[in-house]
Design a protein around this motif. Structure first.
Motif, mmCIF file in Angstrom:
data_model
loop_
_atom_site.group_PDB
_atom_site.id
_atom_site.type_symbol
_atom_site.label_atom_id
_atom_site.label_comp_id
_atom_site.label_asym_id
_atom_site.label_seq_id
_atom_site.Cartn_x
_atom_site.Cartn_y
_atom_site.Cartn_z
ATOM 1 N N PRO A 4 18.164 -23.949 86.841
ATOM 2 C CA PRO A 4 18.022 -23.308 85.530
ATOM 3 C C PRO A 4 16.963 -24.039 84.710
ATOM 4 N N MET A 5 16.324 -23.312 83.814
ATOM 5 C CA MET A 5 15.255 -23.894 83.007
ATOM 6 C C MET A 5 15.830 -24.936 82.052
ATOM 7 N N LEU A 6 15.200 -26.090 82.040
ATOM 8 C CA LEU A 6 15.567 -27.162 81.128
ATOM 9 C C LEU A 6 15.133 -26.771 79.722
ATOM 10 N N LYS A 7 16.025 -26.922 78.746
ATOM 11 C CA LYS A 7 15.702 -26.610 77.348
ATOM 12 C C LYS A 7 15.835 -27.886 76.532
ATOM 13 N N ILE A 8 14.775 -28.184 75.781
ATOM 14 C CA ILE A 8 14.801 -29.395 74.960
ATOM 15 C C ILE A 8 14.247 -29.096 73.564
ATOM 16 N N PRO A 9 14.767 -29.776 72.548
ATOM 17 C CA PRO A 9 14.239 -29.595 71.193
ATOM 18 C C PRO A 9 12.812 -30.135 71.076
ATOM 19 N N ALA A 10 12.043 -29.566 70.171
ATOM 20 C CA ALA A 10 10.640 -29.953 69.989
ATOM 21 C C ALA A 10 10.489 -31.438 69.681
ATOM 22 N N GLY A 11 11.363 -31.992 68.864
ATOM 23 C CA GLY A 11 11.276 -33.412 68.520
ATOM 24 C C GLY A 11 11.443 -34.296 69.744
ATOM 25 N N GLU A 12 12.395 -33.947 70.595
ATOM 26 C CA GLU A 12 12.610 -34.694 71.838
ATOM 27 C C GLU A 12 11.384 -34.573 72.733
ATOM 28 N N PHE A 13 10.815 -33.382 72.810
ATOM 29 C CA PHE A 13 9.609 -33.165 73.612
ATOM 30 C C PHE A 13 8.475 -34.053 73.108
ATOM 31 N N GLN A 14 8.271 -34.104 71.802
ATOM 32 C CA GLN A 14 7.195 -34.916 71.231
ATOM 33 C C GLN A 14 7.392 -36.398 71.520
ATOM 34 N N ARG A 15 8.631 -36.867 71.478
ATOM 35 C CA ARG A 15 8.906 -38.288 71.723
ATOM 36 C C ARG A 15 8.728 -38.678 73.190
ATOM 37 N N ASN A 16 8.911 -37.727 74.096
ATOM 38 C CA ASN A 16 8.879 -38.034 75.524
ATOM 39 C C ASN A 16 7.999 -37.056 76.290
ATOM 40 N N ILE A 17 6.845 -36.735 75.741
ATOM 41 C CA ILE A 17 5.990 -35.698 76.326
ATOM 42 C C ILE A 17 5.622 -35.985 77.787
ATOM 43 N N GLY A 18 5.324 -37.229 78.109
ATOM 44 C CA GLY A 18 4.958 -37.565 79.483
ATOM 45 C C GLY A 18 6.073 -37.262 80.465
ATOM 46 N N ARG A 19 7.289 -37.591 80.079
ATOM 47 C CA ARG A 19 8.459 -37.317 80.933
ATOM 48 C C ARG A 19 8.581 -35.823 81.209
ATOM 49 N N TYR A 20 8.447 -35.017 80.164
ATOM 50 C CA TYR A 20 8.610 -33.569 80.331
ATOM 51 C C TYR A 20 7.416 -32.938 81.050
ATOM 52 N N GLN A 21 6.238 -33.504 80.900
ATOM 53 C CA GLN A 21 5.094 -33.037 81.687
ATOM 54 C C GLN A 21 5.359 -33.264 83.169
ATOM 55 N N ASP A 22 5.907 -34.415 83.509
ATOM 56 C CA ASP A 22 6.234 -34.693 84.910
ATOM 57 C C ASP A 22 7.311 -33.732 85.418
ATOM 58 N N MET A 23 8.311 -33.478 84.603
ATOM 59 C CA MET A 23 9.379 -32.564 85.012
ATOM 60 C C MET A 23 8.861 -31.147 85.216
ATOM 61 N N ALA A 24 7.882 -30.746 84.403
ATOM 62 C CA ALA A 24 7.333 -29.384 84.490
ATOM 63 C C ALA A 24 6.572 -29.154 85.791
#
Length: 89
Positions: A4-24
C-alpha cells in the motif's frame, strides 16, 4: 501485489526528504496536507514508464469496419458492474 502507498505529512517529508526519496525508488510515497493526499513521489523510472503508457485518442476513422462491428457486439462482463460507482464520482 504492491505494498500500500505510504502516506506521510508534509512536515515529516520536509524533515526527512532523503529518506522518503529513497523509499520512493521502490514504492509511491504520498505527501499529505491536513490529512489529504496532495502529491505523490515516485521514482524517475516509474514516471518514465507511466509516460510511455500515455494513451492516444482515436477517432472512428482510425478503425476498420471489422473493428467497429466487433466493438458494437462487445459487452462488458457482469463483474465489471463493481466499478460503476467510479463513473458517478
Amino acid at each position: 501485489m504492491r505494498d500500500p502507498m505510504l502516506k506521510i505529512p508534509a512536515g515529516e517529508f520536509q524533515r526527512n526528504i532523503g529518506r522518503y526519496q529513497d523509499m520512493a525508488l521502490t514504492q509511491p510515497v504520498a505527501v499529505t496536507r491536513n490529512g489529504r493526499e496532495r502529491t505523490v513521489l515516485i521514482s524517475a523510472d516509474e514516471y518514465q514508464r507511466l509516460k510511455r503508457r500515455d494513451r492516444q485518442a482515436l477517432t472512428l476513422s482510425d478503425f476498420t469496419e471489422a473493428d467497429v462491428a466487433a466493438l458494437e457486439t462487445t459487452r462488458a462482463p457482469e463483474s465489471s458492474k463493481a466499478f460503476d460507482q467510479e463513473l458517478q464520482q
